[in-house]
Design a protein around this motif. Sequence first.
Motif, PDB file in Angstrom:
ATOM      1  N   GLY A  13       0.783  -1.232   0.000  1.00  0.00           N
ATOM      2  CA  GLY A  13       0.000   0.000   0.000  1.00  0.00           C
ATOM      3  C   GLY A  13       0.814   1.280   0.000  1.00  0.00           C
ATOM      4  N   ARG A  14       2.108   1.173  -0.219  1.00  0.00           N
ATOM      5  CA  ARG A  14       2.977   2.355  -0.159  1.00  0.00           C
ATOM      6  C   ARG A  14       2.548   3.442  -1.137  1.00  0.00           C
ATOM      7  NH1 ARG A  14       4.657   6.521   0.428  1.00  0.00           N
ATOM      8  NH2 ARG A  14       6.790   7.236   0.733  1.00  0.00           N
ATOM      9  N   ASN A  15       2.048   3.069  -2.298  1.00  0.00           N
ATOM     10  CA  ASN A  15       1.666   4.055  -3.312  1.00  0.00           C
ATOM     11  C   ASN A  15       0.527   4.959  -2.859  1.00  0.00           C
ATOM     12  OD1 ASN A  15       3.617   3.004  -4.990  1.00  0.00           O
ATOM     13  ND2 ASN A  15       2.199   1.668  -6.067  1.00  0.00           N
ATOM     14  N   SER A  16      -0.267   4.515  -1.902  1.00  0.00           N
ATOM     15  CA  SER A  16      -1.396   5.321  -1.431  1.00  0.00           C
ATOM     16  C   SER A  16      -1.039   6.193  -0.228  1.00  0.00           C
ATOM     17  CB  SER A  16      -2.587   4.424  -1.082  1.00  0.00           C
ATOM     18  OG  SER A  16      -2.248   3.567  -0.013  1.00  0.00           O
ATOM     19  N   LEU A  17       0.215   6.151   0.187  1.00  0.00           N
ATOM     20  CA  LEU A  17       0.656   6.934   1.347  1.00  0.00           C
ATOM     21  C   LEU A  17       1.689   7.970   0.926  1.00  0.00           C
ATOM     22  CD1 LEU A  17       1.145   3.978   3.838  1.00  0.00           C
ATOM     23  CD2 LEU A  17      -0.736   5.622   3.847  1.00  0.00           C
ATOM     24  N   GLY A  18       1.500   9.185   1.386  1.00  0.00           N
ATOM     25  CA  GLY A  18       2.460  10.239   1.082  1.00  0.00           C
ATOM     26  C   GLY A  18       3.730  10.109   1.901  1.00  0.00           C
ATOM     27  N   GLU A  19       4.767  10.770   1.449  1.00  0.00           N
ATOM     28  CA  GLU A  19       6.043  10.800   2.169  1.00  0.00           C
ATOM     29  C   GLU A  19       5.806  11.286   3.595  1.00  0.00           C
ATOM     30  OE1 GLU A  19      10.159  10.175   2.358  1.00  0.00           O
ATOM     31  OE2 GLU A  19       8.811   9.747   0.693  1.00  0.00           O
ATOM     32  N   GLY A  20       6.342  10.561   4.573  1.00  0.00           N
ATOM     33  CA  GLY A  20       6.219  10.952   5.979  1.00  0.00           C
ATOM     34  C   GLY A  20       4.896  10.582   6.618  1.00  0.00           C
ATOM     35  N   SER A  21       4.063   9.814   5.916  1.00  0.00           N
ATOM     36  CA  SER A  21       2.775   9.411   6.481  1.00  0.00           C
ATOM     37  C   SER A  21       2.983   8.588   7.750  1.00  0.00           C
ATOM     38  CB  SER A  21       1.985   8.564   5.484  1.00  0.00           C
ATOM     39  OG  SER A  21       1.526   9.344   4.420  1.00  0.00           O
ATOM     40  N   PRO A  22       2.154   8.836   8.770  1.00  0.00           N
ATOM     41  CA  PRO A  22       2.253   8.032   9.995  1.00  0.00           C
ATOM     42  C   PRO A  22       1.647   6.650   9.777  1.00  0.00           C
ATOM     43  CG  PRO A  22       0.462   9.608  10.180  1.00  0.00           C
ATOM     44  CD  PRO A  22       1.146   9.883   8.869  1.00  0.00           C
ATOM     45  N   VAL A  23       2.340   5.625  10.263  1.00  0.00           N
ATOM     46  CA  VAL A  23       1.859   4.256  10.126  1.00  0.00           C
ATOM     47  C   VAL A  23       2.032   3.499  11.438  1.00  0.00           C
ATOM     48  CG1 VAL A  23       2.300   4.103   7.633  1.00  0.00           C
ATOM     49  CG2 VAL A  23       4.079   3.410   9.254  1.00  0.00           C
TER      50      VAL A  23
END
Length: 85
Positions: A13-23
Amino acid sequence: EAKGHGTGRSVEGRNSLGEGSPVCIVEDTTTTGSSLMRAVELAEAEGLRVVQTITVVDRQEGATQMMSEKGYTLEALVTREELEG
């Protein structure tokens, strides 16, 4: 590690998360915490910000302490001690 199913990527799912997104990294069972720490490192290498780590079962063999030493808090839904009653 990359799985042999799904997209075969280390971080799904990396493509749906922006740079620096909290996970949040979720592990089914932790023992020493080394696998969990590898997952954290992979997520951070992908540009994500790990804000929480959770395990379903903490076997109480060092994972909580190791994660704390690395600056993370590991939350367990249940511990080995609780299961053994």
